[in-house]
Design a protein around this motif. Sequence first.
Motif, PDB file in Angstrom:
ATOM      1  N   PRO A  58       1.129  -1.283   0.260  1.00 32.86           N
ATOM      2  CA  PRO A  58       0.424  -0.101   0.127  1.00 32.86           C
ATOM      3  C   PRO A  58       0.808   0.776  -0.615  1.00 32.86           C
ATOM      4  O   PRO A  58       0.979   2.341   1.262  1.00 32.86           O
ATOM      5  CB  PRO A  58      -0.649  -0.683   1.099  1.00 32.86           C
ATOM      6  CG  PRO A  58       0.174  -1.015   2.553  1.00 32.86           C
ATOM      7  CD  PRO A  58       0.953  -1.524   1.069  1.00 32.86           C
ATOM      8  N   LEU A  59       1.022   1.207  -1.386  1.00 35.38           N
ATOM      9  CA  LEU A  59       2.372   2.317  -1.063  1.00 35.38           C
ATOM     10  C   LEU A  59       1.709   4.112  -0.940  1.00 35.38           C
ATOM     11  O   LEU A  59       2.658   4.523  -0.169  1.00 35.38           O
ATOM     12  CB  LEU A  59       3.160   2.283  -3.062  1.00 35.38           C
ATOM     13  CG  LEU A  59       4.085   3.429  -3.216  1.00 35.38           C
ATOM     14  CD1 LEU A  59       5.752   3.063  -2.453  1.00 35.38           C
ATOM     15  CD2 LEU A  59       4.380   3.551  -4.486  1.00 35.38           C
ATOM     16  N   ASP A  60       0.518   4.094  -1.093  1.00 33.85           N
ATOM     17  CA  ASP A  60       0.790   5.832  -1.361  1.00 33.85           C
ATOM     18  C   ASP A  60       0.131   5.664   0.326  1.00 33.85           C
ATOM     19  O   ASP A  60       0.849   6.838   0.475  1.00 33.85           O
ATOM     20  CB  ASP A  60      -0.781   6.238  -2.050  1.00 33.85           C
ATOM     21  CG  ASP A  60      -2.153   4.807  -1.196  1.00 33.85           C
ATOM     22  OD1 ASP A  60      -1.907   3.780  -0.961  1.00 33.85           O
ATOM     23  OD2 ASP A  60      -3.010   5.605  -1.977  1.00 33.85           O
ATOM     24  N   LEU A  61      -0.838   5.021   1.284  1.00 33.88           N
ATOM     25  CA  LEU A  61      -0.269   4.780   2.654  1.00 33.88           C
ATOM     26  C   LEU A  61       0.265   5.218   2.852  1.00 33.88           C
ATOM     27  O   LEU A  61       0.775   6.006   4.700  1.00 33.88           O
ATOM     28  CB  LEU A  61      -1.325   4.079   2.902  1.00 33.88           C
ATOM     29  CG  LEU A  61      -2.941   3.741   2.284  1.00 33.88           C
ATOM     30  CD1 LEU A  61      -3.926   2.683   3.071  1.00 33.88           C
ATOM     31  CD2 LEU A  61      -3.770   5.546   3.072  1.00 33.88           C
ATOM     32  N   ALA A  62       1.295   4.052   2.977  1.00 28.95           N
ATOM     33  CA  ALA A  62       3.016   3.990   3.374  1.00 28.95           C
ATOM     34  C   ALA A  62       3.585   5.626   3.444  1.00 28.95           C
ATOM     35  O   ALA A  62       4.477   6.224   4.505  1.00 28.95           O
ATOM     36  CB  ALA A  62       3.636   2.915   3.200  1.00 28.95           C
ATOM     37  N   THR A  63       3.644   6.241   2.145  1.00 26.31           N
ATOM     38  CA  THR A  63       4.409   7.297   1.992  1.00 26.31           C
ATOM     39  C   THR A  63       3.586   8.660   2.943  1.00 26.31           C
ATOM     40  O   THR A  63       4.293   9.253   3.379  1.00 26.31           O
ATOM     41  CB  THR A  63       4.710   7.486   1.163  1.00 26.31           C
ATOM     42  OG1 THR A  63       3.470   7.498  -0.257  1.00 26.31           O
ATOM     43  CG2 THR A  63       5.802   5.984   0.447  1.00 26.31           C
ATOM     44  N   ALA A  64       2.588   8.165   2.956  1.00 25.21           N
ATOM     45  CA  ALA A  64       1.936   9.638   3.419  1.00 25.21           C
ATOM     46  C   ALA A  64       0.996   9.146   4.870  1.00 25.21           C
ATOM     47  O   ALA A  64       2.004  10.762   5.715  1.00 25.21           O
ATOM     48  CB  ALA A  64       0.094   9.870   2.762  1.00 25.21           C
ATOM     49  N   TYR A  65       1.926   8.348   5.819  1.00 25.03           N
ATOM     50  CA  TYR A  65       1.037   7.986   7.363  1.00 25.03           C
ATOM     51  C   TYR A  65       2.331   7.476   7.731  1.00 25.03           C
ATOM     52  O   TYR A  65       2.365   5.778   7.213  1.00 25.03           O
ATOM     53  CB  TYR A  65      -0.097   7.339   7.343  1.00 25.03           C
ATOM     54  CG  TYR A  65      -0.848   8.534   6.913  1.00 25.03           C
ATOM     55  CD1 TYR A  65      -1.493   9.590   6.956  1.00 25.03           C
ATOM     56  CD2 TYR A  65      -1.208   7.445   5.165  1.00 25.03           C
ATOM     57  CE1 TYR A  65      -2.429  10.401   6.770  1.00 25.03           C
ATOM     58  CE2 TYR A  65      -2.800   8.869   4.955  1.00 25.03           C
ATOM     59  CZ  TYR A  65      -2.859  10.192   5.247  1.00 25.03           C
ATOM     60  OH  TYR A  65      -4.313  10.948   5.262  1.00 25.03           O
ATOM     61  N   PRO A  66       3.429   7.879   8.403  1.00 25.74           N
ATOM     62  CA  PRO A  66       4.137   6.710   8.765  1.00 25.74           C
ATOM     63  C   PRO A  66       3.541   5.482   9.873  1.00 25.74           C
ATOM     64  O   PRO A  66       4.783   4.715   9.971  1.00 25.74           O
ATOM     65  CB  PRO A  66       5.083   8.071   9.817  1.00 25.74           C
ATOM     66  CG  PRO A  66       4.548   9.060   9.679  1.00 25.74           C
ATOM     67  CD  PRO A  66       3.513   8.889   9.052  1.00 25.74           C
ATOM     68  N   VAL A  67       2.685   5.604  11.096  1.00 17.78           N
ATOM     69  CA  VAL A  67       2.192   5.225  11.342  1.00 17.78           C
ATOM     70  C   VAL A  67       1.664   3.662  10.545  1.00 17.78           C
ATOM     71  O   VAL A  67       2.054   2.727  10.676  1.00 17.78           O
ATOM     72  CB  VAL A  67       0.954   5.951  12.304  1.00 17.78           C
ATOM     73  CG1 VAL A  67      -0.194   5.975  11.235  1.00 17.78           C
ATOM     74  CG2 VAL A  67       0.348   4.322  13.079  1.00 17.78           C
ATOM     75  N   VAL A  68       1.177   4.200   9.512  1.00 16.07           N
ATOM     76  CA  VAL A  68       0.917   2.951   8.577  1.00 16.07           C
ATOM     77  C   VAL A  68       2.670   1.650   8.014  1.00 16.07           C
ATOM     78  O   VAL A  68       2.658   0.586   8.180  1.00 16.07           O
ATOM     79  CB  VAL A  68      -0.468   3.125   7.059  1.00 16.07           C
ATOM     80  CG1 VAL A  68      -0.696   2.438   5.736  1.00 16.07           C
ATOM     81  CG2 VAL A  68      -1.379   4.519   7.819  1.00 16.07           C
ATOM     82  N   GLU A  69       3.364   3.025   7.394  1.00 10.58           N
ATOM     83  CA  GLU A  69       3.897   2.648   7.191  1.00 10.58           C
ATOM     84  C   GLU A  69       5.022   1.780   8.348  1.00 10.58           C
ATOM     85  O   GLU A  69       5.643   0.220   7.963  1.00 10.58           O
ATOM     86  CB  GLU A  69       5.211   3.589   6.617  1.00 10.58           C
ATOM     87  CG  GLU A  69       6.350   2.855   6.105  1.00 10.58           C
ATOM     88  CD  GLU A  69       7.294   4.063   5.545  1.00 10.58           C
ATOM     89  OE1 GLU A  69       8.290   3.837   4.557  1.00 10.58           O
ATOM     90  OE2 GLU A  69       7.489   5.414   6.163  1.00 10.58           O
ATOM     91  N   ASN A  70       5.225   1.748   9.527  1.00  8.62           N
ATOM     92  CA  ASN A  70       5.689   1.309  10.285  1.00  8.62           C
ATOM     93  C   ASN A  70       5.382   0.176  10.655  1.00  8.62           C
ATOM     94  O   ASN A  70       5.512  -1.046  10.931  1.00  8.62           O
ATOM     95  CB  ASN A  70       5.437   2.360  11.903  1.00  8.62           C
ATOM     96  CG  ASN A  70       6.625   3.166  11.463  1.00  8.62           C
ATOM     97  OD1 ASN A  70       7.385   2.998  11.212  1.00  8.62           O
ATOM     98  ND2 ASN A  70       6.666   4.116  12.359  1.00  8.62           N
ATOM     99  N   ALA A  71       3.626  -0.001  10.723  1.00 11.67           N
ATOM    100  CA  ALA A  71       2.261  -1.175  10.987  1.00 11.67           C
ATOM    101  C   ALA A  71       3.073  -2.488   9.841  1.00 11.67           C
ATOM    102  O   ALA A  71       3.162  -3.284  10.037  1.00 11.67           O
ATOM    103  CB  ALA A  71       1.404  -0.943  10.923  1.00 11.67           C
ATOM    104  N   VAL A  72       2.701  -1.394   8.168  1.00  8.41           N
ATOM    105  CA  VAL A  72       3.369  -2.462   7.841  1.00  8.41           C
ATOM    106  C   VAL A  72       4.462  -3.556   7.189  1.00  8.41           C
ATOM    107  O   VAL A  72       4.976  -4.671   7.783  1.00  8.41           O
ATOM    108  CB  VAL A  72       2.725  -1.875   5.846  1.00  8.41           C
ATOM    109  CG1 VAL A  72       2.551  -3.247   4.795  1.00  8.41           C
ATOM    110  CG2 VAL A  72       1.563  -1.478   5.730  1.00  8.41           C
ATOM    111  N   ASP A  73       5.134  -2.614   7.344  1.00  9.10           N
ATOM    112  CA  ASP A  73       6.732  -3.310   6.865  1.00  9.10           C
ATOM    113  C   ASP A  73       7.307  -4.385   8.048  1.00  9.10           C
ATOM    114  O   ASP A  73       7.905  -4.944   8.067  1.00  9.10           O
ATOM    115  CB  ASP A  73       7.561  -1.720   7.848  1.00  9.10           C
ATOM    116  CG  ASP A  73       7.597  -0.985   5.998  1.00  9.10           C
ATOM    117  OD1 ASP A  73       6.974  -1.095   4.643  1.00  9.10           O
ATOM    118  OD2 ASP A  73       8.194  -0.276   5.750  1.00  9.10           O
ATOM    119  N   SER A  74       6.610  -3.185   9.073  1.00 12.22           N
ATOM    120  CA  SER A  74       6.723  -4.955  10.181  1.00 12.22           C
ATOM    121  C   SER A  74       6.694  -5.963   9.956  1.00 12.22           C
ATOM    122  O   SER A  74       7.205  -6.948   9.942  1.00 12.22           O
ATOM    123  CB  SER A  74       6.243  -4.398  11.923  1.00 12.22           C
ATOM    124  OG  SER A  74       6.378  -5.226  12.727  1.00 12.22           O
TER     125      SER A  74
END
Length: 247
Positions: A58-74
């Motif tokens: 989910p590239l657009d969400l992850a790049t826009a919101y750090p909380v999403v990026e951290n959760a997904v990448d983990s």
Amino acid sequence: MKSRLLVGMMVAVMLLAAALPVAAQDPEQDCFNKGGVWNADEQRCIISIPVEVRIDYPLDLATAYPVVENAVDSILAKERAAFLEPIADPEFVNYSPGPLTLDIQYETVGFSPDHLSLNLIIYTFSGGAHGMTYFETFTFDLANDVELALDDIFLPDTAYLEVIAPMAIAALTEQLGDMTDPDWVEMGAGPFPENYVNWMLTPDALVFIFEPYQVAAYAAGPQTVTIPLTELQDILAPEFSPATVAQ
């Protein structure tokens, strides 16, 4: 339209073993025991382990919101490591005719512009009769860049699972029909936090996902129960109450 990043990998590992000693009684069986296929023409045991990894990110969400990026990448780091770990084991033997597979897709639903639920749909196949599908869900308060727990949706000190569980059990019993095992459903959908870890918040409902084997046999597949927010409005936190949202 939401941006998606597709990460794919195909790895094929092939080992050509030396010809088995003449004394071997059954080279085909001996080779199979090592996870390979006996090539009679070449008198070699060939072990081939194809691996497929496909991740819909989910590239657009992850790049826009750090909380999403951290959760997904983990989650992605954990899933990739768990998937590839057996291959590194010297004792690993794969008897599957198909490739080892890790496939991760996602879906999103929004309760409001500031509240979004994300569902990672994870499929793995590591041999055997069938693969396995399971889920990792998140609900975010995007305005404050935080992940919400199910507790946050309800009023403080509310025994909300005691309200939700009977609704879920009744819905599952109806959905499963002849496949219903009352004890299995009670165990997998009873009022315990571990039974309700996979949930999403839509504009008008709480959606719970039950993984294969959680409430029924694998053949029944994953089960989804949708509970309208109007049936929970007496115990919902004000910002998630239909009465508040309607104002």
